[in-house]
Design a protein around this motif. Sequence first.
Motif, PDB file in Angstrom:
ATOM      1  N   ASP A  19       0.818  -1.204   0.000  1.00 36.35           N
ATOM      2  CA  ASP A  19       0.000   0.000   0.000  1.00 36.35           C
ATOM      3  C   ASP A  19       0.856   1.260   0.000  1.00 36.35           C
ATOM      4  N   ASP A  20       0.206   2.382  -0.351  1.00 38.32           N
ATOM      5  CA  ASP A  20       0.795   3.716  -0.223  1.00 38.32           C
ATOM      6  C   ASP A  20       2.131   3.832  -0.957  1.00 38.32           C
ATOM      7  N   LEU A  21       2.193   3.307  -2.177  1.00 39.96           N
ATOM      8  CA  LEU A  21       3.448   3.337  -2.920  1.00 39.96           C
ATOM      9  C   LEU A  21       3.721   4.693  -3.549  1.00 39.96           C
ATOM     10  N   GLU A  22       2.673   5.426  -3.917  1.00 39.10           N
ATOM     11  CA  GLU A  22       2.875   6.723  -4.540  1.00 39.10           C
ATOM     12  C   GLU A  22       1.603   7.553  -4.399  1.00 39.10           C
ATOM     13  N   VAL A  23       1.778   8.866  -4.341  1.00 32.85           N
ATOM     14  CA  VAL A  23       0.655   9.795  -4.259  1.00 32.85           C
ATOM     15  C   VAL A  23       0.143  10.089  -5.666  1.00 32.85           C
TER      16      VAL A  23
END
Length: 517
Positions: free
Chosen positions: A199-203
């Motif tokens: 999860d949360d690899l890139e915005v």
Amino acid sequence: MGLLRPLLACAAAGCLARCGPGGRAIEVLPGPGTARLAPIYYVSVTFPGTEIIVSGLTYRGLDLDIEMTFDDATVRDEDPTFEAKARIASVSAGGVPQAYEAMQPIAVRGTYGDGVLATELFGQIRVGNAGLLIGLTGSTQDGARRLAGAASLFGIPDPGTFVAVKRRRYLVAGTDLQGPIGKVAVITVRYDTLITSDDDLEVISSDPVARVEDGRPFVVNRFTFDNIQGLDPEGSFATLFERSVGNLTNPHDLVVPPPGAVGDAGTAFVTRYGAGFNDVAVLDLGTGDIVDHIDLTPYARNADRLARPDQALLHDGLIYVTLEDANASFTEFMNGRVVVVDPVLRQVIGVIDLDGQNPFESLSYAPSTGLIYVGLAGLFPGRAGPRPVLSGGIETIDPLTRRAGGILVDDDVLGGNVTAVAIHSAARGYCVVSDASFHNSVKAFNPTTGEVLGTIFDSASEIASIEVDGDGFLLVADSSFFTPRVLIFNAETGAPVAALPARLPPFSFAILTRSLP
């Protein structure tokens, strides 16, 4: 049965000079700002009769778990030789996990053609007092989803076997549609059964559409964000570039023809939905310049002449673009249309009139039937009164004749607006249906006959997207605000496989999986 002892230093050095860590580095394909996704296989290698000595103890049976990343360019060119990188995940002997030493990644070379793979010896992998050099020879199975065959060890006559299973991987664009940002997650499937999520690899934006084009991952950042975001495909999925397509353009989709198709491997064709544009922009991904555009205003029939281009599909060298054909206030919808664009000429060469209204976020080609499927939402509640107008369904297009085949599945039969369609086979497809109370369900249908086969999932929350992975799984975005999940089903039967909690409600999927040709 053979007893594996230290290899002669000169023999090992001779092999490593050709196939070990000192080999030539793999070069990525050319292209603006990013490499392409590579075929990756998980390789299980076993030598059941081999004995190995570790810390003075003799173990019988040797097993290795290897992740092998093929250089995509070398397996898709006309030369049968290929290059790859191997990473050792684990080694066990006698069923007991063992410590090992290896310079990772290990360079691998070999040949691949007509579905037959043969590697040179690769290694060295040191276990106990032995240095392992491994060779593989086998063939593809089940459409290159698997490879299987014989394995060998340098200097040891014991036969071994290997099974390689293609890695499945999915890009998930997540957003709660509340804040200014979304985030990217990646789901990975090892050996068809072991499923994990990063999860949360890139915005990304809060209105994102995930896509894979020309072997590269993109996010189309839509309303008010107005840009194309290119992600690093080699593991991190960090942003490599962002290309604006113009203020208030509200881009909805893109396609990127492969290298050589239009003379430039970095040209994206972007549908610009915004009322002031209504076109397909031709974007140079390398420079970020809009180098041309294809005006779609002449193909709109509503009073405000707004074509509202939505989805884009690259098939057989042509680009198919859906037009919602709705006026400025979204109170007048004409029947949907699909324009056919020649990416070389950069002009419309055909128009396909549809029987239903509002082609909505759904356009795909199914090799199993040879048809293009268009999801037609009709009018949602609020657009033409308190109840939905069921003036759509699922319609087909024959790309050979470029003619519509009429409504295959009527939304009156489905019981609501169609918001997504995914085709698994000639006998099994799926669609998302939203009823008058915005209750959502995933329904199965026959893509050949149009028969509705039943409901596999329903929810009071939004089901933002569905996607088939081409390998037997159906992904469903259960976009509940409080308990967001990615659901995975067996696409052949509709049976549930996994439910993965998500940090943000999943909004859009793209299939990252690449296979050997």
